[in-house]
Design a protein around this motif. Structure first.
Motif, PDB file in Angstrom:
ATOM      1  N   LEU A 218     167.769   7.826 -32.507  1.00 33.38           N
ATOM      2  CA  LEU A 218     167.317   6.436 -32.477  1.00 33.38           C
ATOM      3  C   LEU A 218     168.404   5.465 -32.926  1.00 33.38           C
ATOM      4  CD1 LEU A 218     163.725   7.050 -33.821  1.00 33.38           C
ATOM      5  CD2 LEU A 218     164.259   5.995 -31.622  1.00 33.38           C
ATOM      6  N   ALA A 219     169.367   5.951 -33.696  1.00 31.88           N
ATOM      7  CA  ALA A 219     170.428   5.073 -34.195  1.00 31.88           C
ATOM      8  C   ALA A 219     171.301   4.526 -33.073  1.00 31.88           C
ATOM      9  CB  ALA A 219     171.283   5.818 -35.212  1.00 31.88           C
ATOM     10  N   VAL A 220     171.394   5.243 -31.956  1.00 28.18           N
ATOM     11  CA  VAL A 220     172.268   4.790 -30.861  1.00 28.18           C
ATOM     12  C   VAL A 220     171.578   3.757 -29.967  1.00 28.18           C
ATOM     13  CG1 VAL A 220     173.489   6.993 -30.867  1.00 28.18           C
ATOM     14  CG2 VAL A 220     171.558   6.678 -29.313  1.00 28.18           C
ATOM     15  N   ILE A 221     170.267   3.537 -30.157  1.00 22.74           N
ATOM     16  CA  ILE A 221     169.543   2.533 -29.377  1.00 22.74           C
ATOM     17  C   ILE A 221     169.740   1.181 -30.046  1.00 22.74           C
ATOM     18  CG2 ILE A 221     167.290   1.790 -28.533  1.00 22.74           C
ATOM     19  CD1 ILE A 221     166.424   4.718 -28.577  1.00 22.74           C
ATOM     20  N   PRO A 222     170.195   0.155 -29.322  1.00 28.90           N
ATOM     21  CA  PRO A 222     170.404  -1.164 -29.941  1.00 28.90           C
ATOM     22  C   PRO A 222     169.127  -1.659 -30.624  1.00 28.90           C
ATOM     23  CG  PRO A 222     171.328  -1.110 -27.739  1.00 28.90           C
ATOM     24  CD  PRO A 222     170.561   0.172 -27.906  1.00 28.90           C
ATOM     25  N   GLU A 223     169.304  -2.308 -31.757  1.00 20.09           N
ATOM     26  CA  GLU A 223     168.159  -2.753 -32.552  1.00 20.09           C
ATOM     27  C   GLU A 223     167.238  -3.674 -31.765  1.00 20.09           C
ATOM     28  OE1 GLU A 223     167.275  -4.934 -36.856  1.00 20.09           O
ATOM     29  OE2 GLU A 223     169.300  -4.233 -36.356  1.00 20.09           O
ATOM     30  N   ASN A 224     167.811  -4.534 -30.905  1.00 23.31           N
ATOM     31  CA  ASN A 224     166.975  -5.482 -30.159  1.00 23.31           C
ATOM     32  C   ASN A 224     166.159  -4.815 -29.059  1.00 23.31           C
ATOM     33  OD1 ASN A 224     168.995  -4.908 -28.355  1.00 23.31           O
ATOM     34  ND2 ASN A 224     169.510  -7.034 -27.885  1.00 23.31           N
ATOM     35  N   LYS A 225     166.414  -3.538 -28.815  1.00 19.84           N
ATOM     36  CA  LYS A 225     165.630  -2.797 -27.821  1.00 19.84           C
ATOM     37  C   LYS A 225     164.576  -1.907 -28.474  1.00 19.84           C
ATOM     38  CE  LYS A 225     167.377  -1.210 -24.070  1.00 19.84           C
ATOM     39  NZ  LYS A 225     168.158  -0.418 -23.087  1.00 19.84           N
ATOM     40  N   ARG A 226     164.579  -1.848 -29.790  1.00 20.53           N
ATOM     41  CA  ARG A 226     163.616  -0.989 -30.490  1.00 20.53           C
ATOM     42  C   ARG A 226     162.326  -1.755 -30.741  1.00 20.53           C
ATOM     43  NH1 ARG A 226     167.273   0.822 -35.358  1.00 20.53           N
ATOM     44  NH2 ARG A 226     169.245   0.937 -34.233  1.00 20.53           N
ATOM     45  N   LYS A 227     161.635  -2.132 -29.662  1.00 20.48           N
ATOM     46  CA  LYS A 227     160.371  -2.867 -29.747  1.00 20.48           C
ATOM     47  C   LYS A 227     159.378  -2.237 -28.782  1.00 20.48           C
ATOM     48  CE  LYS A 227     162.487  -7.357 -30.814  1.00 20.48           C
ATOM     49  NZ  LYS A 227     162.616  -8.776 -30.377  1.00 20.48           N
ATOM     50  N   ALA A 228     158.124  -2.129 -29.229  1.00 17.27           N
ATOM     51  CA  ALA A 228     157.096  -1.528 -28.377  1.00 17.27           C
ATOM     52  C   ALA A 228     155.729  -2.079 -28.731  1.00 17.27           C
ATOM     53  CB  ALA A 228     157.105  -0.006 -28.521  1.00 17.27           C
ATOM     54  N   LEU A 229     154.850  -2.093 -27.740  1.00 21.49           N
ATOM     55  CA  LEU A 229     153.458  -2.511 -27.904  1.00 21.49           C
ATOM     56  C   LEU A 229     152.612  -1.259 -28.071  1.00 21.49           C
ATOM     57  CD1 LEU A 229     151.525  -5.017 -27.704  1.00 21.49           C
ATOM     58  CD2 LEU A 229     151.302  -4.461 -25.273  1.00 21.49           C
ATOM     59  N   ILE A 230     151.719  -1.253 -29.071  1.00 25.32           N
ATOM     60  CA  ILE A 230     150.893  -0.075 -29.345  1.00 25.32           C
ATOM     61  C   ILE A 230     149.430  -0.473 -29.545  1.00 25.32           C
ATOM     62  CG2 ILE A 230     152.693   1.392 -30.319  1.00 25.32           C
ATOM     63  CD1 ILE A 230     151.787   0.438 -33.100  1.00 25.32           C
ATOM     64  N   SER A 231     148.548   0.539 -29.513  1.00 19.37           N
ATOM     65  CA  SER A 231     147.110   0.301 -29.597  1.00 19.37           C
ATOM     66  C   SER A 231     146.693  -0.246 -30.945  1.00 19.37           C
ATOM     67  CB  SER A 231     146.340   1.609 -29.333  1.00 19.37           C
ATOM     68  OG  SER A 231     146.695   2.166 -28.095  1.00 19.37           O
ATOM     69  N   HIS A 232     147.047   0.459 -32.035  1.00 19.94           N
ATOM     70  CA  HIS A 232     146.694  -0.043 -33.364  1.00 19.94           C
ATOM     71  C   HIS A 232     147.831   0.239 -34.346  1.00 19.94           C
ATOM     72  CE1 HIS A 232     145.494   3.917 -35.055  1.00 19.94           C
ATOM     73  NE2 HIS A 232     145.193   3.324 -36.191  1.00 19.94           N
ATOM     74  N   ASP A 233     147.807  -0.444 -35.448  1.00 25.34           N
ATOM     75  CA  ASP A 233     148.945  -0.496 -36.361  1.00 25.34           C
ATOM     76  C   ASP A 233     149.029   0.757 -37.225  1.00 25.34           C
ATOM     77  OD1 ASP A 233     151.158  -1.435 -37.599  1.00 25.34           O
ATOM     78  OD2 ASP A 233     150.200  -3.130 -38.602  1.00 25.34           O
ATOM     79  N   ALA A 234     149.332   1.888 -36.579  1.00 24.36           N
ATOM     80  CA  ALA A 234     149.364   3.157 -37.297  1.00 24.36           C
ATOM     81  C   ALA A 234     150.771   3.677 -37.517  1.00 24.36           C
ATOM     82  CB  ALA A 234     148.563   4.206 -36.524  1.00 24.36           C
ATOM     83  N   PHE A 235     151.780   2.947 -37.063  1.00 25.02           N
ATOM     84  CA  PHE A 235     153.140   3.487 -37.067  1.00 25.02           C
ATOM     85  C   PHE A 235     154.089   2.698 -37.969  1.00 25.02           C
ATOM     86  CE2 PHE A 235     151.171   4.763 -33.081  1.00 25.02           C
ATOM     87  CZ  PHE A 235     151.394   6.126 -33.097  1.00 25.02           C
ATOM     88  N   GLY A 236     153.548   2.029 -38.985  1.00 25.28           N
ATOM     89  CA  GLY A 236     154.377   1.245 -39.879  1.00 25.28           C
ATOM     90  C   GLY A 236     155.415   2.078 -40.609  1.00 25.28           C
ATOM     91  N   TYR A 237     155.059   3.307 -41.002  1.00 24.36           N
ATOM     92  CA  TYR A 237     156.003   4.155 -41.732  1.00 24.36           C
ATOM     93  C   TYR A 237     157.100   4.668 -40.805  1.00 24.36           C
ATOM     94  CZ  TYR A 237     152.707   4.026 -45.599  1.00 24.36           C
ATOM     95  OH  TYR A 237     151.896   3.603 -46.630  1.00 24.36           O
ATOM     96  N   LEU A 238     156.743   5.001 -39.592  1.00 17.16           N
ATOM     97  CA  LEU A 238     157.747   5.410 -38.612  1.00 17.16           C
ATOM     98  C   LEU A 238     158.689   4.247 -38.319  1.00 17.16           C
ATOM     99  CD1 LEU A 238     157.045   7.513 -35.425  1.00 17.16           C
ATOM    100  CD2 LEU A 238     158.533   5.531 -35.323  1.00 17.16           C
ATOM    101  N   ALA A 239     158.117   3.050 -38.170  1.00 10.92           N
ATOM    102  CA  ALA A 239     158.923   1.853 -37.929  1.00 10.92           C
ATOM    103  C   ALA A 239     159.882   1.609 -39.089  1.00 10.92           C
ATOM    104  CB  ALA A 239     158.013   0.651 -37.733  1.00 10.92           C
ATOM    105  N   HIS A 240     159.394   1.779 -40.296  1.00 10.48           N
ATOM    106  CA  HIS A 240     160.195   1.562 -41.507  1.00 10.48           C
ATOM    107  C   HIS A 240     161.354   2.552 -41.575  1.00 10.48           C
ATOM    108  CE1 HIS A 240     161.121   2.081 -45.839  1.00 10.48           C
ATOM    109  NE2 HIS A 240     160.911   0.781 -45.907  1.00 10.48           N
TER     110      HIS A 240
END
Length: 335
Positions: A218-240
């Protein structure tokens, strides 16, 4: 006339034949010879009830043959809207140990424990993690998370409050979960300390290896491309952990439906933020998400697994397989 040696040899042979015959005849009659119970001295497995399928798998990975695990919330099921059955009450009443997430995730647990009459130990698997806090505000442009020590008091059994309960979505937190489960199983079965310690250590090595792989990918993916739409807010820790921004249709609980203003706000955010991919979850209704995708042109990145494992024999039927699937799909969609 037989020699002395021949007489002794014959006697030994006769005794051996007689012994073999008596053992066989005794076994036929259901009589068990002395020493036959030696292999059956291992105690029965501990009866462990886990609140949902991800925790159940962690207990099985650490406990192995030392445990018999029942998951209250099943695979592909939503813990946020769980309704216990009489069978769940019976399983809980007969349990030696109960393992829960804590952080307010199991709002139904206190009533169920009271109804079952269970008096044994309850293990909070998330004890000691750095919990993330925030607000259920669908109009925010991004999520800001701050470290918050988990105090695990009784209010966590009633509501989520300001703390995100989905702490298992961090592989780094998963190591804490495993350590807590290991310690609880050792306390319940001290004679299996060596086996349980070894299994937990091996499991943690696998968790760390996967974390390292995802961090590098994931480090090689530009930060401005690391955005996604999801069903519910269950991935805050993964995002962090990996620097991803998720725009959720729902908040932490799937029990609350998105309003028209929530949907309109998300459509604006997707367009403004140039979010290209959306993900559905294995236990969520995807209709609102599909509507947003239709209006914004976002493409599907497939399914992500948040609060439940998939059916046995399928792609995400263990915690590590679930995380591998999620990681692979995120990388493919965000590149």
């Amino acid at each position: 006339m037989r020699s002395f040696a021949g007489t002794v040899a014959a006697g030994v042979l006769i005794r051996r034949v007689a012994l073999a015959t008596s053992v066989a005849f005794g076994t036929f009659l259901g009589v068990v010879p002395l020493g036959a119970h030696a292999a059956d001295t291992r105690p029965d497995p501990l009866k462990v009830v886990a609140s949902f399928s991800i925790l159940a798998d962690m207990v099985e990975q650490v406990g192995g043959s030392q445990v018999q695990v029942h998951s209250l919330v099943g695979r592909d099921a939503d813990a946020h809207v769980f309704n216990p059955t009489p069978k769940d009450t019976r399983e809980l009443a007969q349990a030696d140990l109960v393992v829960i997430n804590g952080l307010g995730f199991e709002g139904w647990l206190e009533r169920l424990v009271k109804a079952s009459g269970f008096k044994g130990p309850v293990v909070v698997a998330s004890e000691g993690i750095e919990a993330l806090d925030g607000e259920e505000d669908h109009d925010r442009d991004h999520h800001e998370h701050h470290g918050h020590h988990n105090d695990h008091d009784n209010r966590h059994l009633h509501d989520h409050g300001p703390i995100d309960p989905h702490a298992w979505q961090s592989l780094r937190n998963a190591k804490v979960y495993v350590a807590n489960i290991r310690d609880a199983l050792i306390e319940a079965r001290p004679q299996a300390r060596e086996e349980l310690t070894a299994r937990a250590a091996s499991y943690i090595v696998e968790i760390e290896a996967l974390d390292q792989q995802l961090t590098a990918a994931l480090a090689v993916i530009p930060e401005n491309k690391r955005k996604a739409l999801i069903s519910h807010d269950a991935f805050g820790y993964l995002a962090h952990d990996y620097g991803i921004e998720f725009l959720p249709v729902q908040g932490w609980s799937t029990g609350r439906e998105a309003s028209a203003s929530d949907v309109a706000s998300l459509i604006r955010q997707v367009r403004d933020g140039k979010v290209q991919a959306y993900f559905i979850e294995n236990m969520s209704d995807a209709r609102v998400l599909q509507r947003i995708a239709d209006e914004t042109g976002a493409r599907s990145g497939g399914s992500l697994y948040s609060d439940a494992l998939s059916a046995k024999g399928t792609e995400a039927d263990t915690y590590l397989k679930m995380y591998q699937v999620n990681g692979r799909r995120l990388i493919e969609a965000l590149q």
